[in-house]
Design an enzyme around this catalytic site. Sequence first.
Site, mmCIF file in Angstrom:
data_model
loop_
_atom_site.group_PDB
_atom_site.id
_atom_site.type_symbol
_atom_site.label_atom_id
_atom_site.label_comp_id
_atom_site.label_asym_id
_atom_site.label_seq_id
_atom_site.Cartn_x
_atom_site.Cartn_y
_atom_site.Cartn_z
ATOM 1 N N LYS A 195 -30.233 39.129 -9.426
ATOM 2 C CA LYS A 195 -30.524 39.542 -8.286
ATOM 3 C C LYS A 195 -30.006 40.688 -7.977
ATOM 4 O O LYS A 195 -28.544 40.636 -7.830
ATOM 5 C CB LYS A 195 -30.238 38.229 -7.164
ATOM 6 C CG LYS A 195 -30.460 38.796 -5.731
ATOM 7 C CD LYS A 195 -30.410 37.283 -4.933
ATOM 8 C CE LYS A 195 -30.354 37.913 -3.533
ATOM 9 N NZ LYS A 195 -30.223 36.726 -2.758
ATOM 10 N N LYS A 248 -35.338 39.096 -9.516
ATOM 11 C CA LYS A 248 -35.430 39.491 -8.119
ATOM 12 C C LYS A 248 -34.783 40.939 -7.690
ATOM 13 O O LYS A 248 -33.829 40.863 -7.784
ATOM 14 C CB LYS A 248 -34.944 38.378 -7.088
ATOM 15 C CG LYS A 248 -35.120 38.663 -5.631
ATOM 16 C CD LYS A 248 -34.507 37.444 -5.202
ATOM 17 C CE LYS A 248 -34.572 37.768 -3.526
ATOM 18 N NZ LYS A 248 -33.575 36.601 -2.878
HETATM 19 C C1 PBG Z 1 -30.138 34.626 0.407
HETATM 20 C C2 PBG Z 1 -31.649 35.172 0.079
HETATM 21 C C3 PBG Z 1 -32.290 36.355 0.342
HETATM 22 C C4 PBG Z 1 -33.464 36.667 -0.207
HETATM 23 C C5 PBG Z 1 -33.804 35.334 -0.783
HETATM 24 N N1 PBG Z 1 -32.330 34.551 -0.819
HETATM 25 C C6 PBG Z 1 -31.612 37.527 1.018
HETATM 26 C C7 PBG Z 1 -30.562 38.338 0.635
HETATM 27 O O1 PBG Z 1 -30.025 38.222 -0.227
HETATM 28 O O2 PBG Z 1 -30.055 39.131 1.388
HETATM 29 C C8 PBG Z 1 -34.413 37.583 -0.108
HETATM 30 C C9 PBG Z 1 -35.760 37.227 -0.177
HETATM 31 C C10 PBG Z 1 -36.808 38.217 0.327
HETATM 32 O O3 PBG Z 1 -36.515 39.346 0.662
HETATM 33 O O4 PBG Z 1 -37.832 37.780 0.422
HETATM 34 N N2 PBG Z 1 -29.230 35.073 -0.098
#
Ligand code: PBG
Length: 324
Positions: A195, A248
Amino acid sequence: MSFPIQRPRRLRSSEAIRRLVRETRLAPPQLILPLFVCPGEGVRKDIASMPGNAQLSIDELVREAEDCRKRGLGGVILFGIPERKDEIASEAYDVNGITQRAIRAVKKEVPGLLVITDVCNCEYTSHGHCGLFRDGDVDNDATLEWLAKTAVSHAEAGADIVAPSDMMDGRVAAIRNALDAAGHTQTPILSYAAKYASVFYGPFREAAESTPQFGDRRSYQMDPANGREAMREIALDLEEGADMIMVKPAMPYLDVIREARRTYEVPLGAYQVSGEFSMIMAAAQNGWLDLDRTILESLTSIRRAGADFIVTYFARRAAELAGG
Ligand code: PBG
């Protein structure tokens, strides 16, 4: 010398032939819809930067979940927006928190639908960071305890799969140990293993009210410049007991998806995040891109790169369009 014997266009000459030789397909069970659940009743609070998405109270969420089941989607992933936020993310691991109540309601009212839960703290902390904030940074090991408690509370409420998205080191092992100790040996972990600290989460943070009040997430989420490091993150999560992994965002990271597919045998997901969704919607609303074709091409590309399933805000429409 190959021409004129070889004519690749022969296999493109009709839709019937193209369908036959198509290498990548998209089907509803491969699509997972993110849903945002908030307190109240009869609430549908539109998210301005994500047209067609809303924060839903539990009764509305159940209705939406039933629609997802009817469409044959792979499942939903739930994000909770709590009543109150505090420094220690209390509601994240409260057995009667918004997400835990939502899981119970959906599992009861829509039993056939797969429910995945996002395990993270940023929606629940007053400062918007993903864990305990101490001495100018997120404290990794203290945060692991919250994550483990949250995952157990989700499993207890009936979640089919827990999906940690916080990027703390060691979280998969902490969650696996806690789940097993609580008797949830059969609950799989879908790890957001690679991520990135991405600008493409912008609209989500409006949706989940989780924008960091200061600083950013670069001390825990990955540097967008790093591909090899993603393989290392995935390897560590698998060693710790992750059953499935996720990359992601998706479209800006197709190379990472491809490399993960080549390197690991486990089921691989990709998250087409909020910013990817909003860019496409904005272009479509301006008449600059054809929405349906963009949905199909973007999701097909993510599948072609190697993702087995995709978390996408287009899941409902894509399920209608899929099947060719
Ligand atoms: C929680 C999380 C996030 C997303 C999914 N889980 C936000 C982040 O990490 O700031 C982002 C999902 C999206 O942008 O659709 N940490």
